[in-house]
Design a protein around this motif. Structure first.
Motif, PDB file in Angstrom:
ATOM      1  N   LEU A 185       6.337   9.190   0.117  1.00  0.00           N
ATOM      2  CA  LEU A 185       7.684   9.757   0.063  1.00  0.00           C
ATOM      3  C   LEU A 185       7.848  10.894   1.063  1.00  0.00           C
ATOM      4  CD1 LEU A 185       8.311   9.805  -3.790  1.00  0.00           C
ATOM      5  CD2 LEU A 185       9.439   8.353  -2.096  1.00  0.00           C
ATOM      6  N   ILE A 186       6.836  11.743   1.171  1.00  0.00           N
ATOM      7  CA  ILE A 186       6.908  12.892   2.075  1.00  0.00           C
ATOM      8  C   ILE A 186       6.917  12.452   3.538  1.00  0.00           C
ATOM      9  CG2 ILE A 186       5.615  14.922   2.886  1.00  0.00           C
ATOM     10  CD1 ILE A 186       4.738  15.294  -0.070  1.00  0.00           C
ATOM     11  N   THR A 187       6.148  11.422   3.857  1.00  0.00           N
ATOM     12  CA  THR A 187       6.032  10.976   5.257  1.00  0.00           C
ATOM     13  C   THR A 187       6.920   9.767   5.563  1.00  0.00           C
ATOM     14  OG1 THR A 187       4.161   9.516   4.799  1.00  0.00           O
ATOM     15  CG2 THR A 187       3.660  11.810   5.390  1.00  0.00           C
ATOM     16  N   GLY A 217       6.929   6.926   4.251  1.00  0.00           N
ATOM     17  CA  GLY A 217       6.177   5.683   4.170  1.00  0.00           C
ATOM     18  C   GLY A 217       5.108   5.481   5.217  1.00  0.00           C
ATOM     19  N   THR A 218       5.100   6.282   6.248  1.00  0.00           N
ATOM     20  CA  THR A 218       4.172   6.062   7.352  1.00  0.00           C
ATOM     21  C   THR A 218       2.721   6.212   6.932  1.00  0.00           C
ATOM     22  OG1 THR A 218       5.824   6.927   8.868  1.00  0.00           O
ATOM     23  CG2 THR A 218       3.595   6.744   9.707  1.00  0.00           C
ATOM     24  N   ALA A 219       2.354   7.372   6.420  1.00  0.00           N
ATOM     25  CA  ALA A 219       0.950   7.627   6.053  1.00  0.00           C
ATOM     26  C   ALA A 219       0.496   6.719   4.918  1.00  0.00           C
ATOM     27  CB  ALA A 219       0.755   9.096   5.682  1.00  0.00           C
ATOM     28  N   GLY A 220       1.366   6.525   3.923  1.00  0.00           N
ATOM     29  CA  GLY A 220       1.002   5.682   2.785  1.00  0.00           C
ATOM     30  C   GLY A 220       0.747   4.243   3.170  1.00  0.00           C
ATOM     31  N   SER A 221       1.555   3.722   4.068  1.00  0.00           N
ATOM     32  CA  SER A 221       1.356   2.329   4.475  1.00  0.00           C
ATOM     33  C   SER A 221       0.091   2.164   5.308  1.00  0.00           C
ATOM     34  CB  SER A 221       2.577   1.805   5.232  1.00  0.00           C
ATOM     35  OG  SER A 221       2.792   2.551   6.406  1.00  0.00           O
ATOM     36  N   ILE A 222      -0.224   3.158   6.140  1.00  0.00           N
ATOM     37  CA  ILE A 222      -1.453   3.088   6.941  1.00  0.00           C
ATOM     38  C   ILE A 222      -2.674   3.170   6.039  1.00  0.00           C
ATOM     39  CG2 ILE A 222      -2.845   4.323   8.663  1.00  0.00           C
ATOM     40  CD1 ILE A 222      -0.147   5.075  10.011  1.00  0.00           C
ATOM     41  N   ILE A 223      -2.646   4.090   5.069  1.00  0.00           N
ATOM     42  CA  ILE A 223      -3.770   4.223   4.134  1.00  0.00           C
ATOM     43  C   ILE A 223      -3.931   2.940   3.330  1.00  0.00           C
ATOM     44  CG2 ILE A 223      -4.579   5.424   2.060  1.00  0.00           C
ATOM     45  CD1 ILE A 223      -3.273   7.969   3.242  1.00  0.00           C
ATOM     46  N   GLY A 224      -2.827   2.392   2.833  1.00  0.00           N
ATOM     47  CA  GLY A 224      -2.882   1.146   2.065  1.00  0.00           C
ATOM     48  C   GLY A 224      -3.423  -0.017   2.879  1.00  0.00           C
ATOM     49  N   LEU A 225      -2.994  -0.125   4.116  1.00  0.00           N
ATOM     50  CA  LEU A 225      -3.474  -1.192   4.995  1.00  0.00           C
ATOM     51  C   LEU A 225      -4.980  -1.068   5.228  1.00  0.00           C
ATOM     52  CD1 LEU A 225      -2.857  -3.572   6.921  1.00  0.00           C
ATOM     53  CD2 LEU A 225      -2.522  -1.873   8.716  1.00  0.00           C
ATOM     54  N   ILE A 226      -5.424   0.130   5.543  1.00  0.00           N
ATOM     55  CA  ILE A 226      -6.858   0.345   5.787  1.00  0.00           C
ATOM     56  C   ILE A 226      -7.665   0.047   4.533  1.00  0.00           C
ATOM     57  CG2 ILE A 226      -8.607   2.109   6.272  1.00  0.00           C
ATOM     58  CD1 ILE A 226      -6.507   3.395   8.170  1.00  0.00           C
ATOM     59  N   GLU A 227      -7.213   0.562   3.384  1.00  0.00           N
ATOM     60  CA  GLU A 227      -7.955   0.319   2.149  1.00  0.00           C
ATOM     61  C   GLU A 227      -7.961  -1.158   1.774  1.00  0.00           C
ATOM     62  OE1 GLU A 227      -8.114   4.380  -0.358  1.00  0.00           O
ATOM     63  OE2 GLU A 227      -6.334   3.154  -0.709  1.00  0.00           O
ATOM     64  N   GLY A 273       0.799  -1.222   0.000  1.00  0.00           N
ATOM     65  CA  GLY A 273       0.000   0.000   0.000  1.00  0.00           C
ATOM     66  C   GLY A 273       0.825   1.261   0.000  1.00  0.00           C
ATOM     67  N   VAL A 274       2.009   1.189   0.544  1.00  0.00           N
ATOM     68  CA  VAL A 274       2.895   2.349   0.606  1.00  0.00           C
ATOM     69  C   VAL A 274       3.246   2.843  -0.804  1.00  0.00           C
ATOM     70  CG1 VAL A 274       5.034   1.019   0.690  1.00  0.00           C
ATOM     71  CG2 VAL A 274       4.935   3.264   1.766  1.00  0.00           C
ATOM     72  N   PHE A 275       3.228   1.956  -1.791  1.00  0.00           N
ATOM     73  CA  PHE A 275       3.543   2.330  -3.166  1.00  0.00           C
ATOM     74  C   PHE A 275       2.302   2.670  -3.987  1.00  0.00           C
ATOM     75  CE2 PHE A 275       6.899  -0.751  -1.921  1.00  0.00           C
ATOM     76  CZ  PHE A 275       7.934   0.164  -1.835  1.00  0.00           C
ATOM     77  N   GLY A 276       1.115   2.479  -3.431  1.00  0.00           N
ATOM     78  CA  GLY A 276      -0.121   2.787  -4.145  1.00  0.00           C
ATOM     79  C   GLY A 276      -0.460   1.808  -5.251  1.00  0.00           C
ATOM     80  N   ILE A 277       0.130   0.624  -5.210  1.00  0.00           N
ATOM     81  CA  ILE A 277      -0.084  -0.358  -6.283  1.00  0.00           C
ATOM     82  C   ILE A 277      -1.552  -0.724  -6.417  1.00  0.00           C
ATOM     83  CG2 ILE A 277       0.405  -2.748  -6.966  1.00  0.00           C
ATOM     84  CD1 ILE A 277       3.235  -2.311  -5.889  1.00  0.00           C
ATOM     85  N   HIS A 278      -2.266  -0.827  -5.302  1.00  0.00           N
ATOM     86  CA  HIS A 278      -3.684  -1.185  -5.363  1.00  0.00           C
ATOM     87  C   HIS A 278      -4.485  -0.136  -6.113  1.00  0.00           C
ATOM     88  CE1 HIS A 278      -3.186   1.308  -1.791  1.00  0.00           C
ATOM     89  NE2 HIS A 278      -4.486   1.493  -1.726  1.00  0.00           N
ATOM     90  N   LYS A 279      -4.069   1.118  -6.059  1.00  0.00           N
ATOM     91  CA  LYS A 279      -4.745   2.187  -6.803  1.00  0.00           C
ATOM     92  C   LYS A 279      -4.524   2.004  -8.304  1.00  0.00           C
ATOM     93  CE  LYS A 279      -6.275   4.667  -3.381  1.00  0.00           C
ATOM     94  NZ  LYS A 279      -7.696   4.713  -3.111  1.00  0.00           N
TER      95      LYS A 279
END
Length: 84
Positions: free
Chosen positions: A46-48, A50-60, A23-29
């Motif tokens: 990249l800005i955070t 990996g923190t925010a991206g991985s949390i968003i990916g996990l939740i989604e 999810g951190v890479f947005g592959i699912h999108k």
């Protein structure tokens, strides 16, 4: 008894697993055809660091996998709802 038409190309499982694992890479999108949202998620990661991206990916990913096949197809593939 009602016969439900199964979507010919339901990407629920692959998008859910990719959201949880990568999810951190947005592959699912990108799998769902949300290129702009995938790039946004990648930039947020990249800005955070990996923190925010991985949390968003996990939740989604979890949200995707808890929907029924019909719900997922209707909401994310037909309705094109890009976030959560």
């Amino acid at each position: 008894m009602e016969i439900v038409n199964q979507p010919t190309e339901n990407k629920k499982i692959i998008a859910g697993i990719m959201g949880i694992l990568f999810g951190v890479f947005g592959i699912h999108k990108f799998i769902l055809g949300y290129t702009k949202e995938g790039i946004i998620l990648l930039l947020v990661s990249l800005i955070t660091c990996g923190t925010a991206g991985s949390i968003i990916g996990l939740i989604e990913g979890i949200v995707y996998l808890t929907k029924t096949d019909e719900e997922f197809y209707r909401i994310y593939q037909v309705g094109k709802r890009p976030w959560f």
